[in-house]
Design a protein around this motif. Sequence first.
Motif, PDB file in Angstrom:
ATOM      1  N   ILE A   1       3.738   9.011 -10.495  1.00 42.55           N
ATOM      2  CA  ILE A   1       2.959   9.149 -11.724  1.00 42.55           C
ATOM      3  C   ILE A   1       2.519  10.595 -11.902  1.00 42.55           C
ATOM      4  N   LYS A   2       2.030  11.191 -10.806  1.00 43.74           N
ATOM      5  CA  LYS A   2       1.598  12.584 -10.882  1.00 43.74           C
ATOM      6  C   LYS A   2       2.782  13.502 -11.218  1.00 43.74           C
ATOM      7  N   CYS A   3       3.948  13.199 -10.664  1.00 45.93           N
ATOM      8  CA  CYS A   3       5.138  14.022 -10.929  1.00 45.93           C
ATOM      9  C   CYS A   3       5.604  13.894 -12.382  1.00 45.93           C
ATOM     10  N   THR A   4       5.454  12.725 -12.958  1.00 48.36           N
ATOM     11  CA  THR A   4       6.005  12.465 -14.293  1.00 48.36           C
ATOM     12  C   THR A   4       4.972  12.563 -15.396  1.00 48.36           C
TER      13      THR A   4
ATOM     14  N   GLU B   1       0.836  -1.204   0.000  1.00 45.24           N
ATOM     15  CA  GLU B   1       0.000   0.000   0.000  1.00 45.24           C
ATOM     16  C   GLU B   1       0.871   1.255   0.000  1.00 45.24           C
ATOM     17  N   ILE B   2       1.916   1.244   0.816  1.00 39.03           N
ATOM     18  CA  ILE B   2       2.811   2.402   0.901  1.00 39.03           C
ATOM     19  C   ILE B   2       3.534   2.624  -0.430  1.00 39.03           C
ATOM     20  N   ILE B   3       4.072   1.556  -1.000  1.00 42.25           N
ATOM     21  CA  ILE B   3       4.799   1.676  -2.260  1.00 42.25           C
ATOM     22  C   ILE B   3       3.855   2.050  -3.402  1.00 42.25           C
ATOM     23  N   GLU B   4       2.649   1.527  -3.354  1.00 43.00           N
ATOM     24  CA  GLU B   4       1.643   1.893  -4.348  1.00 43.00           C
ATOM     25  C   GLU B   4       1.362   3.393  -4.291  1.00 43.00           C
ATOM     26  N   GLY B   5       1.218   3.924  -3.064  1.00 45.73           N
ATOM     27  CA  GLY B   5       1.002   5.357  -2.904  1.00 45.73           C
ATOM     28  C   GLY B   5       2.188   6.170  -3.390  1.00 45.73           C
ATOM     29  N   PHE B   6       3.388   5.666  -3.128  1.00 47.33           N
ATOM     30  CA  PHE B   6       4.600   6.358  -3.567  1.00 47.33           C
ATOM     31  C   PHE B   6       4.669   6.427  -5.085  1.00 47.33           C
ATOM     32  N   PHE B   7       4.399   5.304  -5.755  1.00 50.94           N
ATOM     33  CA  PHE B   7       4.466   5.303  -7.217  1.00 50.94           C
ATOM     34  C   PHE B   7       3.300   6.081  -7.831  1.00 50.94           C
ATOM     35  N   ALA B   8       2.160   6.107  -7.158  1.00 52.38           N
ATOM     36  CA  ALA B   8       1.057   6.947  -7.633  1.00 52.38           C
ATOM     37  C   ALA B   8       1.473   8.421  -7.592  1.00 52.38           C
ATOM     38  N   PHE B   9       2.232   8.794  -6.554  1.00 53.34           N
ATOM     39  CA  PHE B   9       2.784  10.149  -6.460  1.00 53.34           C
ATOM     40  C   PHE B   9       3.781  10.392  -7.597  1.00 53.34           C
TER      41      PHE B   9
ATOM     42  N   SER C   1       2.304   1.941 -14.903  1.00 51.85           N
ATOM     43  CA  SER C   1       1.838   3.268 -15.314  1.00 51.85           C
ATOM     44  C   SER C   1       2.956   4.297 -15.158  1.00 51.85           C
ATOM     45  N   PHE C   2       3.732   4.164 -14.088  1.00 51.79           N
ATOM     46  CA  PHE C   2       4.897   5.029 -13.891  1.00 51.79           C
ATOM     47  C   PHE C   2       5.914   4.826 -15.020  1.00 51.79           C
TER      48      PHE C   2
END
Length: 486
Positions: A250-253, A240-248, A302-303
């Motif tokens: 995605i928004k950055c990239t 869950e934590i890593i998923e949230g990190f990569f979702a962040f 997605s990232f």
Amino acid sequence: MIVKQKREIFHVQLRRNQREQIFSKKRILDLPQQQQQQGTSEQAIILLKGGMSNQMSLSEMFQELHQLLPKYGDLHLKTLPYIIQGVKKYLQDADSSLLYMNDEDREMSEYTVLEILQYLGSLTYHIKVEFDLENLIDMLVAILNSTDEFKLIERVCQVFQNLLFDFEDASPYLLKCEIVTKLANKFLDCNVSYDLNNLAPMFRVLQQLDGVNYYDFNQIHPLLHRLQNDSKVDTQMYCEIIEGFFAFLIKCTNQLSVQDDSQKLLQFQLFNKLFEFQYVNWSVSLVFKYKNQKKLVSVIYSFLQNLSQGDCGKKLISQGVLTAINEHLADKSVSQNQLYSILTNLIVDDFDSVMKNGILKKVHSQFEQGFYSADYINELMYCISTAFYTASESQILELIKLRLADCLVLYISQQPMELLDLELCSAIFSAIHSVFVKQPQKSVYSLKKKLRNDSIFLARSSQIYDISQKDENEYEEMVKYLNKND
């Protein structure tokens, strides 16, 4: 030039489904009966009157009100004066010198604001509050600035998360308040980040922020090594934590938001840093290690798809992305759409490496298995079209041997008209045209003869051209070469 373009299909869908993919927020499904709601509202009014007359403490009042949620949600505006009162007292105590503060008073003030935050967390989860959004956020940011207590920080994050879910204006205003920097400073504290579980509340907020960039990423980047250590943490929580990190990430990239030169420069710096610190290499190791965690794998791909939008193909391949795609082609647990979109972009940047990898040997069998109804067929066809358009003379002959030209023909001649993608058809015509342009007539004579004799292909191609209502000449050029004397 239709074919040789970076594939961006997921960004719109990602924005549309981001919350459904990452969050599982649940609203009230069964509305309370009128009689029960009236009784609960009366209880709430009694409690509010008790707070007004000082017959009960604010902490007791909010504790009781919290238990009555969500049935009296329509009365929530009446609680605002008490929220302001409790938070104001807490902030005054926090600003006071420790020399003049009574420990018992400080603890009582902290306990009160804790109950208020718990109440706000439940309230904003169940209903879309009518409080003034900016004032509410300012108050929450003030609490965040004033404390290092994890329980308070966690509950502030919960309210932020709910507000971001409900209000489009919440994200830009939180960014205006420099929320990424403030959260990073709190969670970079060794007392908080020592236990990886403690990072979950922050990433539940960060993954919902829109418009984050390289500067915001730099605030979170120091946590990288901590995030890469999955020891002493529950697997589900870690994912869950890593998923949230990569979702962040995605928004950055997300390159669709890049418009001016200054933004492009920031994006360039961000991509360079991601490759410098081996984020892609780590991503690949994660999709192998946690291959059964479908949501995590999807977010990571997605990232990677975002990164493939830049001129980063060689770097992505050098950090193992082709290895991961090769492993997951035909794996039903992984989105084939995502894989073919990334593969198409890698072909544009570094087709030689893609050919040497041998991954295209799998494509024809996947076409046969999925044609015509599989959801990944269109992306697969874009991948093949791009390969033909990008290939050299010798590589085109190799692609023909792999029966990938057959896929182009079958899509045009046998795909049901209602499922045809006209833009893709134009890309296929362009790819076939490029084959005839690049190759000596003798080397592609068999393909040319096959197309000439395929009445269904020719009829469907003409029909598609008639209904496309475009000025593009891909079809016309293809037909001209088909009719050209050998």
